[in-house]
Design a protein around this motif. Structure first.
Motif, PDB file in Angstrom:
ATOM      1  N   ALA A   1      -2.578 -58.433  -1.052  1.00 46.82           N
ATOM      2  CA  ALA A   1      -1.664 -57.483  -1.845  1.00 46.82           C
ATOM      3  C   ALA A   1      -0.740 -56.647  -1.011  1.00 46.82           C
ATOM      4  O   ALA A   1       0.142 -56.531  -1.937  1.00 46.82           O
ATOM      5  N   CYS A   2      -1.080 -56.291   0.264  1.00 49.36           N
ATOM      6  CA  CYS A   2       0.172 -55.758   0.829  1.00 49.36           C
ATOM      7  C   CYS A   2       1.424 -56.467   0.941  1.00 49.36           C
ATOM      8  O   CYS A   2       2.523 -56.094   0.877  1.00 49.36           O
ATOM      9  N   ASP A   3       1.069 -57.743   1.193  1.00 46.61           N
ATOM     10  CA  ASP A   3       2.381 -58.814   1.382  1.00 46.61           C
ATOM     11  C   ASP A   3       3.057 -58.895   0.034  1.00 46.61           C
ATOM     12  O   ASP A   3       4.314 -59.071   0.192  1.00 46.61           O
ATOM     13  N   LYS A   4       2.319 -58.972  -1.058  1.00 42.69           N
ATOM     14  CA  LYS A   4       3.174 -59.031  -2.293  1.00 42.69           C
ATOM     15  C   LYS A   4       3.850 -58.001  -2.521  1.00 42.69           C
ATOM     16  O   LYS A   4       4.773 -57.950  -3.285  1.00 42.69           O
ATOM     17  N   LEU A   5       3.157 -56.565  -2.380  1.00 46.47           N
ATOM     18  CA  LEU A   5       3.931 -55.295  -2.617  1.00 46.47           C
ATOM     19  C   LEU A   5       5.182 -55.416  -1.761  1.00 46.47           C
ATOM     20  O   LEU A   5       6.222 -54.799  -2.371  1.00 46.47           O
ATOM     21  N   LEU A   6       5.390 -55.790  -0.609  1.00 53.67           N
ATOM     22  CA  LEU A   6       6.194 -55.744   0.264  1.00 53.67           C
ATOM     23  C   LEU A   6       7.468 -56.666  -0.024  1.00 53.67           C
ATOM     24  O   LEU A   6       8.632 -56.714   0.169  1.00 53.67           O
ATOM     25  N   HIS A   7       6.920 -58.105  -0.437  1.00 49.79           N
ATOM     26  CA  HIS A   7       7.885 -59.186  -0.517  1.00 49.79           C
ATOM     27  C   HIS A   7       8.200 -59.691  -1.809  1.00 49.79           C
ATOM     28  O   HIS A   7       9.010 -60.957  -1.998  1.00 49.79           O
ATOM     29  N   THR A   8       7.616 -59.205  -2.886  1.00 48.09           N
ATOM     30  CA  THR A   8       7.891 -59.693  -4.330  1.00 48.09           C
ATOM     31  C   THR A   8       8.101 -58.311  -5.090  1.00 48.09           C
ATOM     32  O   THR A   8       7.806 -57.114  -4.577  1.00 48.09           O
ATOM     33  N   ASN A   9       8.717 -58.495  -6.389  1.00 46.03           N
ATOM     34  CA  ASN A   9       8.923 -57.739  -7.236  1.00 46.03           C
ATOM     35  C   ASN A   9       7.662 -57.634  -8.485  1.00 46.03           C
ATOM     36  O   ASN A   9       8.057 -57.017  -9.554  1.00 46.03           O
ATOM     37  N   ASP A  10       6.664 -58.425  -8.045  1.00 47.08           N
ATOM     38  CA  ASP A  10       5.596 -58.372  -9.116  1.00 47.08           C
ATOM     39  C   ASP A  10       4.996 -57.044  -9.400  1.00 47.08           C
ATOM     40  O   ASP A  10       4.975 -56.072  -8.550  1.00 47.08           O
ATOM     41  N   THR A  11       4.596 -56.725 -10.735  1.00 49.59           N
ATOM     42  CA  THR A  11       4.300 -55.467 -11.046  1.00 49.59           C
ATOM     43  C   THR A  11       2.795 -55.190 -10.242  1.00 49.59           C
ATOM     44  O   THR A  11       2.231 -56.288  -9.696  1.00 49.59           O
ATOM     45  N   ILE A  12       2.387 -53.993 -10.006  1.00 49.33           N
ATOM     46  CA  ILE A  12       0.972 -53.930  -9.474  1.00 49.33           C
ATOM     47  C   ILE A  12      -0.113 -54.280 -10.183  1.00 49.33           C
ATOM     48  O   ILE A  12      -1.107 -54.726  -9.640  1.00 49.33           O
ATOM     49  N   ASP A  13       0.153 -54.334 -11.834  1.00 54.42           N
ATOM     50  CA  ASP A  13      -0.952 -54.843 -12.422  1.00 54.42           C
ATOM     51  C   ASP A  13      -1.188 -56.339 -12.220  1.00 54.42           C
ATOM     52  O   ASP A  13      -2.290 -56.746 -11.964  1.00 54.42           O
ATOM     53  N   HIS A  14      -0.103 -57.042 -11.889  1.00 49.64           N
ATOM     54  CA  HIS A  14      -0.119 -58.444 -11.731  1.00 49.64           C
ATOM     55  C   HIS A  14      -0.725 -58.776 -10.455  1.00 49.64           C
ATOM     56  O   HIS A  14      -1.472 -59.679 -10.171  1.00 49.64           O
ATOM     57  N   ILE A  15      -0.180 -58.011  -9.408  1.00 50.31           N
ATOM     58  CA  ILE A  15      -0.811 -58.343  -7.935  1.00 50.31           C
ATOM     59  C   ILE A  15      -2.156 -57.909  -8.139  1.00 50.31           C
ATOM     60  O   ILE A  15      -2.838 -58.898  -7.338  1.00 50.31           O
ATOM     61  N   SER A  16      -2.815 -56.940  -8.640  1.00 49.80           N
ATOM     62  CA  SER A  16      -4.174 -56.423  -8.790  1.00 49.80           C
ATOM     63  C   SER A  16      -4.947 -57.903  -9.258  1.00 49.80           C
ATOM     64  O   SER A  16      -6.157 -58.284  -8.803  1.00 49.80           O
ATOM     65  N   GLU A  17      -4.320 -58.507 -10.315  1.00 45.62           N
ATOM     66  CA  GLU A  17      -4.891 -59.630 -10.903  1.00 45.62           C
ATOM     67  C   GLU A  17      -4.978 -60.875 -10.061  1.00 45.62           C
ATOM     68  O   GLU A  17      -6.051 -61.478  -9.827  1.00 45.62           O
ATOM     69  N   VAL A  18      -3.975 -61.169  -9.502  1.00 49.13           N
ATOM     70  CA  VAL A  18      -3.782 -62.456  -8.563  1.00 49.13           C
ATOM     71  C   VAL A  18      -4.552 -62.446  -7.323  1.00 49.13           C
ATOM     72  O   VAL A  18      -4.743 -63.219  -6.529  1.00 49.13           O
ATOM     73  N   CYS A  19      -4.880 -60.964  -6.908  1.00 55.14           N
ATOM     74  CA  CYS A  19      -5.704 -60.797  -5.633  1.00 55.14           C
ATOM     75  C   CYS A  19      -7.138 -60.768  -6.091  1.00 55.14           C
ATOM     76  O   CYS A  19      -7.846 -60.247  -4.889  1.00 55.14           O
ATOM     77  N   GLY A  20      -7.362 -60.909  -7.163  1.00 58.72           N
ATOM     78  CA  GLY A  20      -8.803 -60.843  -7.352  1.00 58.72           C
ATOM     79  C   GLY A  20      -9.690 -59.608  -7.708  1.00 58.72           C
ATOM     80  O   GLY A  20     -11.022 -59.681  -7.776  1.00 58.72           O
ATOM     81  N   PHE A  21      -8.784 -58.660  -7.882  1.00 49.76           N
ATOM     82  CA  PHE A  21      -9.555 -57.340  -8.307  1.00 49.76           C
ATOM     83  C   PHE A  21      -9.719 -57.360  -9.876  1.00 49.76           C
ATOM     84  O   PHE A  21      -8.807 -57.869 -10.925  1.00 49.76           O
ATOM     85  N   THR A  22     -10.955 -56.617 -10.193  1.00 50.25           N
ATOM     86  CA  THR A  22     -11.214 -56.765 -11.830  1.00 50.25           C
ATOM     87  C   THR A  22     -10.326 -56.123 -12.798  1.00 50.25           C
ATOM     88  O   THR A  22     -10.178 -56.523 -13.770  1.00 50.25           O
ATOM     89  N   THR A  23      -9.627 -54.828 -12.180  1.00 51.45           N
ATOM     90  CA  THR A  23      -8.920 -54.074 -13.215  1.00 51.45           C
ATOM     91  C   THR A  23      -7.874 -53.371 -12.206  1.00 51.45           C
ATOM     92  O   THR A  23      -8.140 -53.304 -11.180  1.00 51.45           O
ATOM     93  N   TYR A  24      -6.805 -52.765 -12.806  1.00 50.06           N
ATOM     94  CA  TYR A  24      -6.011 -52.238 -12.293  1.00 50.06           C
ATOM     95  C   TYR A  24      -6.496 -50.869 -11.494  1.00 50.06           C
ATOM     96  O   TYR A  24      -6.096 -50.537 -10.305  1.00 50.06           O
ATOM     97  N   ILE A  25      -7.365 -50.406 -12.331  1.00 48.74           N
ATOM     98  CA  ILE A  25      -7.917 -49.131 -11.828  1.00 48.74           C
ATOM     99  C   ILE A  25      -8.746 -49.342 -10.583  1.00 48.74           C
ATOM    100  O   ILE A  25      -8.481 -48.614  -9.587  1.00 48.74           O
ATOM    101  N   THR A  26      -9.523 -50.508 -10.753  1.00 47.71           N
ATOM    102  CA  THR A  26     -10.252 -50.761  -9.494  1.00 47.71           C
ATOM    103  C   THR A  26      -9.293 -51.023  -8.274  1.00 47.71           C
ATOM    104  O   THR A  26      -9.697 -50.453  -7.204  1.00 47.71           O
ATOM    105  N   PHE A  27      -8.245 -51.755  -8.448  1.00 48.30           N
ATOM    106  CA  PHE A  27      -7.559 -51.865  -7.289  1.00 48.30           C
ATOM    107  C   PHE A  27      -6.834 -50.888  -6.942  1.00 48.30           C
ATOM    108  O   PHE A  27      -6.776 -50.522  -5.626  1.00 48.30           O
TER     109      PHE A  27
END
Length: 299
Positions: A244-270
């Motif tokens: 997730a840290c790598d995606k936050l730094l090196h992509t412009n993906d939304t945080i909601d999308h990053i939480s999903e592709v990294c296996g967290f059940t919800t945005y709030i959980t992440f």
């Protein structure tokens, strides 16, 4: 040679704050650390290496299942000619020509963010910790040659770390999947491959691993701690957060999308777990780290 007691101190499996006026090598093989360097907050995700110079002061604010070894040393311990005065007054080019200086390069940068290396090889960190342990034992030995052997162990450790830091900057080494697991832990190996290949699936958790491997929780947890120093849950969480840290730094993906592709059940959980473990929200982490990198690039 400077006095041995002021030249080096080695701490094995003991988190220790660093004061100024010494160089410091921290090897984090398990867990998380929330730290402050020169009054600025940072995070470390194992496996990690910290290389701090004599002008940097570190305070470990908190740790979660933290396993860390540290060496505080004066460059004079490595070479009589390598004093702080020489380092501060000589160009890096001249230093590298006159001394076996490559091992010291990770310590010289005054950019604090460049002193923290989170994506290093677990094997390298464990090997470096073993060298520090040998160094610590030699420092207590009264044999005349023990000091020379201790110096050699630290030099080997620093070279190993320098290589590990260089390798961590290569794309293929960012998330190494080459942990050395003893042959008598086959379930751990199987669990790691499941995590590496299926971390994006929220269904992958400790219960899922137990069902897939047909093993009870106590046995798998015991094997994980013996083999890699942490629990299955913590390793899976660390792995997801590191990606997730790598995606936050090196992509412009939304945080909601990053939480999903990294296996967290919800945005709030992440976001809740991220802030608890790293000390800042995902958005603050992205803004802060990108700002520091931009400042570094423009310097």
């Amino acid at each position: 040679m400077c006095d041995i007691h002021s030249a080096i101190s080695v701490y094995i499996d003991e988190p220790k704050d660093k004061t100024q006026d010494s160089y410091a090598l921290y090897l984090i093989s398990a867990g998380y650390a929330q730290i402050t360097i020169n009054h600025v907050d940072y995070h470390c995700i194992s496996p990690a290496i910290l290389c701090l110079n004599d002008r940097q002061q570190l305070y470990i604010r908190s740790g979660d299942n933290l396993t860390v070894s540290a060496a505080f040393f004066s460059p004079e311990f490595l070479s009589k000619a390598l004093t702080n005065e020489v380092i501060h007054s000589t160009s890096l080019r001249d230093l590298c020509q006159n001394y076996d200086f490559l091992m010291m390069l990770p310590f010289i940068c005054n950019d604090i963010s460049a002193s923290i290396h989170n994506n290093v090889s677990q094997n390298a960190v464990c090997s470096a910790q073993s060298l520090l342990k040998d160094c610590a034992a030699l420092l207590t030995d009264e044999h005349p040659l023990s000091l020379c052997h201790a110096r050699a162990k630290l030099i080997d450790c620093l070279h190993l770390c320098e290589n590990a830091i260089s390798d961590s900057k290569k794309p293929h080494a960012k998330y190494p999947k080459t942990l050395h697991i003893p042959e008598n832990y086959p379930e751990v190996k199987q669990a790691l491959h499941i995590i590496w290949n299926s971390y994006s699936d929220p269904a992958v958790n400790t219960a899922y691993l137990l069902e897939e491997l047909h093993i009870n929780k106590e046995k798998l947890s015991k094997q994980f701690r013996e083999a890699i120093g942490t629990s299955p849950y913590q390793y899976l969480l660390q792995y997801r957060l590191s990606i997730a840290c790598d995606k936050l730094l090196h992509t412009n993906d939304t945080i909601d999308h990053i939480s999903e592709v990294c296996g967290f059940t919800t945005y709030i959980t992440f976001t809740t777990i991220f802030k608890k473990k790293l000390g800042v929200s995902p958005s603050a982490f992205r803004i802060g780290e990108r700002k520091m990198r931009k400042q570094k690039d423009s310097a």
